[in-house]
Scaffold this motif. Structure first.
Motif, PDB file in Angstrom:
ATOM      1  N   TYR A  91       6.155  20.290 112.203  1.00 37.95           N
ATOM      2  CA  TYR A  91       5.770  20.935 110.945  1.00 37.95           C
ATOM      3  C   TYR A  91       5.002  22.229 111.205  1.00 37.95           C
ATOM      4  O   TYR A  91       4.976  22.723 112.325  1.00 37.95           O
ATOM      5  N   SER A  92       4.361  22.749 110.182  1.00 41.57           N
ATOM      6  CA  SER A  92       3.676  24.033 110.242  1.00 41.57           C
ATOM      7  C   SER A  92       2.671  24.115 111.392  1.00 41.57           C
ATOM      8  O   SER A  92       1.913  23.170 111.640  1.00 41.57           O
ATOM      9  N   GLU A  94       0.086  25.684 111.351  1.00 40.23           N
ATOM     10  CA  GLU A  94      -1.267  25.807 110.792  1.00 40.23           C
ATOM     11  C   GLU A  94      -1.963  24.452 110.657  1.00 40.23           C
ATOM     12  O   GLU A  94      -3.188  24.384 110.516  1.00 40.23           O
ATOM     13  N   GLN A  99      -6.664  17.518 109.664  1.00 50.93           N
ATOM     14  CA  GLN A  99      -5.872  17.349 108.440  1.00 50.93           C
ATOM     15  C   GLN A  99      -4.926  16.155 108.549  1.00 50.93           C
ATOM     16  O   GLN A  99      -4.708  15.444 107.559  1.00 50.93           O
ATOM     17  N   GLY A 106      -0.126  17.304 104.172  1.00 52.85           N
ATOM     18  CA  GLY A 106       1.054  17.491 103.326  1.00 52.85           C
ATOM     19  C   GLY A 106       2.328  16.897 103.910  1.00 52.85           C
ATOM     20  O   GLY A 106       3.432  17.179 103.424  1.00 52.85           O
ATOM     21  N   LYS A 140      10.335  18.798 105.637  1.00 54.47           N
ATOM     22  CA  LYS A 140       9.506  19.726 104.860  1.00 54.47           C
ATOM     23  C   LYS A 140       8.227  19.053 104.391  1.00 54.47           C
ATOM     24  O   LYS A 140       8.252  17.908 103.938  1.00 54.47           O
ATOM     25  N   THR A 141       7.127  19.783 104.471  1.00 55.82           N
ATOM     26  CA  THR A 141       5.866  19.255 103.965  1.00 55.82           C
ATOM     27  C   THR A 141       5.875  19.260 102.439  1.00 55.82           C
ATOM     28  O   THR A 141       6.591  20.041 101.808  1.00 55.82           O
ATOM     29  N   SER A 143       3.035  19.646 100.587  1.00 54.57           N
ATOM     30  CA  SER A 143       2.006  20.550 100.084  1.00 54.57           C
ATOM     31  C   SER A 143       1.460  21.366 101.252  1.00 54.57           C
ATOM     32  O   SER A 143       1.754  21.071 102.420  1.00 54.57           O
ATOM     33  N   LYS A 144       0.670  22.375 100.940  1.00 57.91           N
ATOM     34  CA  LYS A 144       0.083  23.203 101.980  1.00 57.91           C
ATOM     35  C   LYS A 144      -1.058  22.454 102.664  1.00 57.91           C
ATOM     36  O   LYS A 144      -1.641  21.532 102.077  1.00 57.91           O
ATOM     37  N   PRO A 145      -1.417  22.846 103.894  1.00 53.51           N
ATOM     38  CA  PRO A 145      -2.505  22.168 104.606  1.00 53.51           C
ATOM     39  C   PRO A 145      -3.795  22.132 103.798  1.00 53.51           C
ATOM     40  O   PRO A 145      -4.252  23.156 103.285  1.00 53.51           O
ATOM     41  N   GLU A 147      -4.373  21.136 100.902  1.00 52.48           N
ATOM     42  CA  GLU A 147      -4.258  21.434  99.464  1.00 52.48           C
ATOM     43  C   GLU A 147      -4.625  20.206  98.633  1.00 52.48           C
ATOM     44  O   GLU A 147      -5.222  20.318  97.561  1.00 52.48           O
ATOM     45  N   ASN A 285      -9.127  22.413  99.895  1.00 52.38           N
ATOM     46  CA  ASN A 285      -9.422  23.856  99.865  1.00 52.38           C
ATOM     47  C   ASN A 285     -10.121  24.276  98.573  1.00 52.38           C
ATOM     48  O   ASN A 285     -10.875  25.244  98.558  1.00 52.38           O
TER      49      ASN A 285
END
Length: 356
Positions: A91-92, A94, A99, A106, A140-141, A143-145, A147, A285
């Motif tokens: 995944y991302s 970031e 997390q 996410g 795919k996630t 949501s954003k990290p 979030e 966040n």
């Protein structure tokens, strides 16, 4: 204590579970213990202190503790992206280790009940190959990290892989060497396999229930379910595919030893400053409280703060809890299916809390 015992006796007598074990304790002693019912209905075998149950997601607290042990040894930094240590992270770049631990990365959480294999398939089961396909299907996630909070078993699969990559040990061996062995917990008390079939409680699902109809949509019942015993359908011995999110199997006494050690200052497992990190609630966040720390859920009972985790799935349900201000903890284990975080301990711990 009589009120507690009455509530738990009714659970068995009213066919809400074949058996139950409950323990409440402080760091040095057991305050109250109760057990009742059958580990095996067909053989009329009663549950005992040596009976093992599947702990399922309670395992996540061992995974988080393992990560912080590695952080204490400076082998990783939980504020860093996991990709720094696990290049194959799907995944991302970031997403941080923290997390993942706080379920705020996410990462998807596809329904896990079908993610089991029979005991006879265990030696040939390749979990990395299994999850490689799962990650491709769930690439795919959601949501954003950081979030929002969103519980994810897949996140803890990846944390298990991180432990293996960083320590050079299998996940199971890492936990044995760094958590179970220091507490003198034997493999017959808590481990990742059924070490003594005679001591292991059969897992049961209520025969006449809506969830029994749904169960057929999630698993192959002809493969995983045995002949009906009274009002219960017993599961054949099986293992969760994701050992680092749900693989532990053990006794209530072993979980008591584990939590008692976490209650102690200067415990054997981790230094206090790192242990405190386990119990710091995560905020998103947007500064929204999530009710989730590093694998531990935060809650209150009778005005007293607690940290808890449940473990539920096909055939078993259990909960562990720590009341830091009171210096006590509790464990409950059932050999019946539980699919949600029931906070069952609220119903019985309240009598001890009110006394305190």
């Amino acid at each position: 204590m009589d009120l507690i015992d009455t509530i738990l006796i009714k659970q068995v007598e009213e066919n809400k579970t074949p058996s139950v074990q409950y323990v409440i304790f402080d760091k040095d002693r057991v305050i109250h213990r109760f057990q009742s019912g059958y580990a095996d209905i067909k053989k009329q075998k009663k549950t005992t202190e040596n009976t093992t149950y599947n702990a399922f997601s309670i395992t996540k607290t061992f995974t988080a503790l393992s990560i912080l042990q590695l952080a204490e040894k400076k082998k990783l930094d939980i504020e860093q992206p996991i990709k720094k240590y696990l290049p194959e992270f799907p995944y991302s770049s970031e997403i941080t280790i923290r997390q993942l631990m706080s379920h705020s990365a996410g990462i998807p959480n596809p329904i896990p009940l079908s993610w089991i294999h029979l005991a006879e398939e265990h030696n040939s089961f390749d979990r990395n190959a299994f999850f490689s396909k799962i990650f491709i299907k769930n690439s795919k996630t959601k949501s954003k990290p950081n979030e929002k909070y969103a519980y994810s078993n897949l996140g803890y699969v990846l944390l298990g892989q991180l432990i293996e990559k960083t320590s050079g040990l299998s996940y199971e061996d890492y936990v044995r060497e760094n958590i179970l062995n220091p507490l003198n917990i034997k493999q017959t008390e808590l481990d990742f396999t059924i070490t003594n079939r005679y001591q292991h409680a059969k897992g049961y699902h209520k025969k006449y229930s809506l969830s029994n109809l749904i169960l057929g949509l999630l698993i192959d019942k002809s493969k995983y379910i045995n002949t009906t015993e009274g009002r219960w359908n017993p599961f054949k011995d099986n293992y969760v595919n994701g050992v680092s999110y749900g693989g532990l199997i053990g006794t209530s006494n072993a979980l008591v030893k584990y939590i008692q050690e976490l209650l102690k200052p200067n415990c054997k497992l981790i230094k206090d400053d790192y242990k405190k990190m386990l119990f710091i609630e995560n905020y998103t966040n947007n500064n929204k409280a999530t009710g989730m720390c590093l694998s531990w859920f935060k809650g209150q009972l009778n005005g007293k703060q607690y940290y808890a985790h449940a473990g539920g799935g096909g055939g078993y349900y259990c909960e562990i809890r720590i009341y830091p201000d009171l210096g006590i903890g509790s464990v409950i284990m059932f050999n019946r299916t539980g699919m949600t975080d029931e906070r069952f301990l609220d119903k019985i711990d309240k009598y001890i809390i009110s006394e305190k």
